[in-house]
Design an enzyme around this catalytic site. Structure first.
Site, short mmCIF file in Angstrom:
data_model
loop_
_atom_site.label_atom_id
_atom_site.label_comp_id
_atom_site.label_asym_id
_atom_site.label_seq_id
_atom_site.Cartn_x
_atom_site.Cartn_y
_atom_site.Cartn_z
CE LYS A 1 -43.19 -0.68 7.71
NZ LYS A 1 -41.83 -0.47 8.06
CD GLN B 1 -40.73 1.69 0.73
OE1 GLN B 1 -39.50 1.48 0.36
NE2 GLN B 1 -41.22 0.41 0.83
CE LYS C 1 -40.75 -1.13 -3.05
NZ LYS C 1 -39.40 -1.67 -2.49
CE LYS D 1 -35.16 2.44 1.42
NZ LYS D 1 -35.78 1.16 1.05
N GLY E 1 -35.24 -2.19 7.69
CA GLY E 1 -34.20 -2.27 7.17
C GLY E 1 -33.93 -2.15 5.76
CG ASP E 2 -32.64 -0.82 1.77
OD1 ASP E 2 -33.43 -1.24 1.08
OD2 ASP E 2 -31.76 -0.38 1.06
CB THR F 1 -37.75 -8.65 0.33
OG1 THR F 1 -38.23 -7.80 1.31
CG2 THR F 1 -37.49 -7.72 -0.90
CG ASN G 1 -33.16 -9.71 4.20
OD1 ASN G 1 -34.19 -9.56 3.42
ND2 ASN G 1 -33.48 -10.77 4.98
CB SER H 1 -43.01 -3.94 7.01
OG SER H 1 -41.79 -4.36 7.15
P1 NDP Z 1 -28.25 -6.34 2.35
O1 NDP Z 1 -27.30 -5.33 2.91
O2 NDP Z 1 -28.72 -7.54 3.18
O3 NDP Z 1 -27.45 -7.18 1.00
C1 NDP Z 1 -26.95 -6.24 -0.03
C2 NDP Z 1 -26.30 -7.14 -1.05
O4 NDP Z 1 -25.97 -6.25 -2.24
C3 NDP Z 1 -25.02 -7.65 -0.51
O5 NDP Z 1 -24.63 -8.68 -1.27
C4 NDP Z 1 -24.07 -6.36 -1.15
O6 NDP Z 1 -22.69 -6.77 -1.00
C5 NDP Z 1 -24.71 -6.32 -2.54
N1 NDP Z 1 -24.40 -4.71 -2.97
C6 NDP Z 1 -24.60 -3.60 -2.24
N2 NDP Z 1 -24.23 -2.71 -2.82
C7 NDP Z 1 -23.79 -3.01 -3.98
C8 NDP Z 1 -23.14 -2.25 -5.10
N3 NDP Z 1 -23.10 -1.13 -5.06
N4 NDP Z 1 -22.56 -3.16 -6.05
C9 NDP Z 1 -22.83 -4.47 -5.81
N5 NDP Z 1 -23.34 -4.97 -4.92
C10 NDP Z 1 -23.83 -4.32 -4.05
O7 NDP Z 1 -29.37 -5.76 1.56
P2 NDP Z 1 -30.92 -6.35 1.29
O8 NDP Z 1 -30.71 -7.90 0.71
O9 NDP Z 1 -31.81 -6.06 2.21
O10 NDP Z 1 -31.28 -5.35 -0.05
C11 NDP Z 1 -30.97 -5.56 -1.38
C12 NDP Z 1 -31.76 -5.12 -2.38
O11 NDP Z 1 -33.19 -5.36 -2.00
C13 NDP Z 1 -31.58 -3.42 -2.34
O12 NDP Z 1 -31.99 -2.78 -3.53
C14 NDP Z 1 -32.82 -3.00 -1.41
O13 NDP Z 1 -33.30 -1.75 -1.46
C15 NDP Z 1 -33.79 -4.11 -2.06
N6 NDP Z 1 -35.07 -4.32 -1.11
C16 NDP Z 1 -34.72 -4.88 0.14
C17 NDP Z 1 -35.71 -5.01 1.01
C18 NDP Z 1 -35.77 -5.69 2.22
O14 NDP Z 1 -36.77 -6.08 2.99
N7 NDP Z 1 -34.40 -5.83 2.99
C19 NDP Z 1 -37.32 -4.79 0.61
C20 NDP Z 1 -37.16 -4.13 -0.79
C21 NDP Z 1 -36.20 -4.00 -1.47
P3 NDP Z 1 -21.53 -6.19 -0.26
O15 NDP Z 1 -21.83 -7.03 0.83
O16 NDP Z 1 -20.26 -6.43 -0.74
O17 NDP Z 1 -21.90 -4.73 0.19
#
Ligand code: NDP
Length: 449
Positions: free
Chosen positions: A92, A113, A116, A128, A167-168, A211, A242, A381
């Site tokens: 997962k 993961q 976690k 992943k 998603g991620d 999250t 997100n 999830s």
């Molecule tokens: P999204 O794609 O919805 O958003 C990611 C955000 O982070 C965007 O604002 C993006 O900016 C920014 N970002 C991505 N890459 C970079 C970078 N290299 N430098 C600076 N900013 C960056 O992803 P999520 O919100 O889903 O995920 C965010 C984090 O949370 C990740 O680390 C993910 O692994 C973690 N996570 C997510 C979960 C989930 O349920 N979605 C669960 C657990 C952890 P831009 O639009 O410019 O790319």
């Protein structure tokens, strides 16, 4: 002494076997070093070579993803699924679509993961996947064609009792829809093979929020240990996707004030706070128009936009890194502490570099590592999987209550485990040992597989 030597040897093996994968090595080293007290008590972990086995994925699938862009030109991307551990349940973990994706990033994420998921109290293993495809700047049709091609290969490796992606970064509701549609078409079955689905076709209420909400619930649990709460706290949040969006929403609900958001190009600082109305603008900006956070500063008065900057120089009580890995350096961590920050709750995965983590621990700030603080997403999830298996839908309140309970339990488990192993208040040690021992025991009980 023997324990330390075994751990160093195991790290050396991982290093040799996985050259040029620094993020994976970083994640493995952090876990291996912090579980030393548990291994010292359990020599059978060494005899069973748990460290060597746990760092070797059960299976890695790498595949070609050909698709055609809107100009009729052929594009080729690379797809991956890392099936890291099925010790306590089906694999997962999310799918990430971002140009930086390569096998080392996904192995680090899959490794994290595993622990976690063990902490969530739910029966889920760790995995992943993703691709170096960049959804940014692509039309909906291009994203759909890419997702269909990606799933055409992935569908033969996953299933509701085998491997359940979600998603991620770069994979939200739109992408999950296209991926699910293609799975259903090829396999001719309507099952809970992905989570993060829309509500009308098998999704769970609160999954989009989970999250971010979970990270805030976790921060509340940390504050409670010091008889404190979120009301009135000034908070910085990074990212604007997100996790960041729902972190802001829940912080507002609990009476805190959020003053920053960011994306990969820069950050905004809004000293008067990102209130409900401004957050509605962010939802529309990022999720519908897929615009840049700089537009927030153009729309609202008294907001600064800093090109190429992250939020950690802004004075705050609590910080919620919610963008990506290694976004807080040791210098950033020192700045946060110097400016009076008392809490960091990691919505993102591994957002703090190892030296930064040391700064937080040494300064005794409340530090919630990602594998505990952001586990609410995958836990919800798992709740979506349960609802799919039972063919029913729980109410919003029911899912939110379960999420809250799970976050409280993850915190309690990490906090108590840290105390039990003489590292009081160190949730890195607590979370890693609690997750690790659960997986290690399951591996031993299931024999050499
Ligand atoms: P999204 O794609 O919805 O958003 C990611 C955000 O982070 C965007 O604002 C993006 O900016 C920014 N970002 C991505 N890459 C970079 C970078 N290299 N430098 C600076 N900013 C960056 O992803 P999520 O919100 O889903 O995920 C965010 C984090 O949370 C990740 O680390 C993910 O692994 C973690 N996570 C997510 C979960 C989930 O349920 N979605 C669960 C657990 C952890 P831009 O639009 O410019 O790319």
């Amino acid at each position: 002494m023997i324990t330390k030597k075994s751990i160093l040897e195991a790290i050396e093996i991982v290093k040799k076997r996985n050259p040029a994968q620094p993020e994976f090595l970083q994640a493995v080293t952090e876990v291996f070093e912090s579980v030393e007290p548990a291994i010292a008590r359990r020599p059978d972990y060494i005899k069973n070579k748990i460290l060597q086995r746990i760092a070797e994925p059960e299976r890695i699938i790498i595949f070609r993803v050909p698709w055609m862009d809107d100009r009729g030109e052929i594009q080729i991307n690379r797809g991956f699924r890392i099936e890291m551990s099925s010790a306590i349940g089906p694999y997962k973990g999310g799918l990430r679509f971002h140009p930086s994706v390569y096998i080392g990033i996904l192995k680090f994420l899959a490794f994290e993961q595993v622990f976690k998921n063990a902490l969530t109290t739910c029966p889920i293993g760790g995995g992943k996947g993703g691709s170096d495809f960049d959804p940014k700047g692509k039309s909906d049709n291009e994203v759909m064609r890419f997702c269909q091609s990606f799933m055409t290969e992935l569908c033969r490796h996953i299933g509701p009792n085998t491997d359940v992606p979600a998603g991620d970064i770069g994979v939200g509701a739109r992408e999950i829809g296209y991926l699910f549609g293609q799975y259903k078409r090829i396999r001719n079955e309507f099952t809970g093979v992905l989570t993060g689905k829309a509500l009308a076709w098998g999704g769970s209420l609160i999954r989009p929020e989970a999250t971010g909400y979970g990270s805030v619930y976790f921060s509340d649990e940390m504050l409670k240990t010091r008889n404190d709460g979120l009301k009135g706290k000034v908070c910085t949040v990074s990212g604007s996707g997100n996790v960041a969006q729902y972190t802001v929403e829940k912080l507002n609900q609990l009476g805190a004030k959020v003053v920053t958001l960011s994306d990969s190009e820069g950050m905004i600082y809004d000293p008067s706070g990102i209130d409900e109305e401004k957050l509605t603008f962010v939802f529309e900006l990022k999720n519908v128009r897929r615009g840049r956070i700089s537009e927030y500063a153009e729309k609202y008065n008294n907001v600064e936009y800093y090109q190429g900057k992250r939020p950690w120089g802004i004075k705050c009580d609590c910080a919620f890194p919610s963008a990506t890995q290694n976004e807080i350096t040791a210098d950033d961590a020192k700045t946060l502490v110097k400016n009076g920050c008392i809490l960091v709750s990691e919505g993102a995965n591994m957002p703090t570099e190892p030296d930064g983590v040391r700064v937080f621990i040494e300064n005794k700030i409340l530090y919630g590592p990602g594998k505990a603080a952001n586990a609410g997403g995958v836990a919800t999830s798992a709740l979506e999987m349960s609802q799919n298996a039972m063919h029913l839908s729980w109410t919003r309140d029911e899912v939110d209550r379960r999420l809250r309970e799970i976050m409280t339990e993850i915190h309690r488990n990490a906090y108590e485990t840290a105390k039990e192993y003489d590292y009081p208040n160190n949730l890195v040690v607590g979370a890693n040992i609690a997750g690790f021992t659960k997986i290690a025991d399951a591996m031993i009980e299931q024999g050499l597989v």
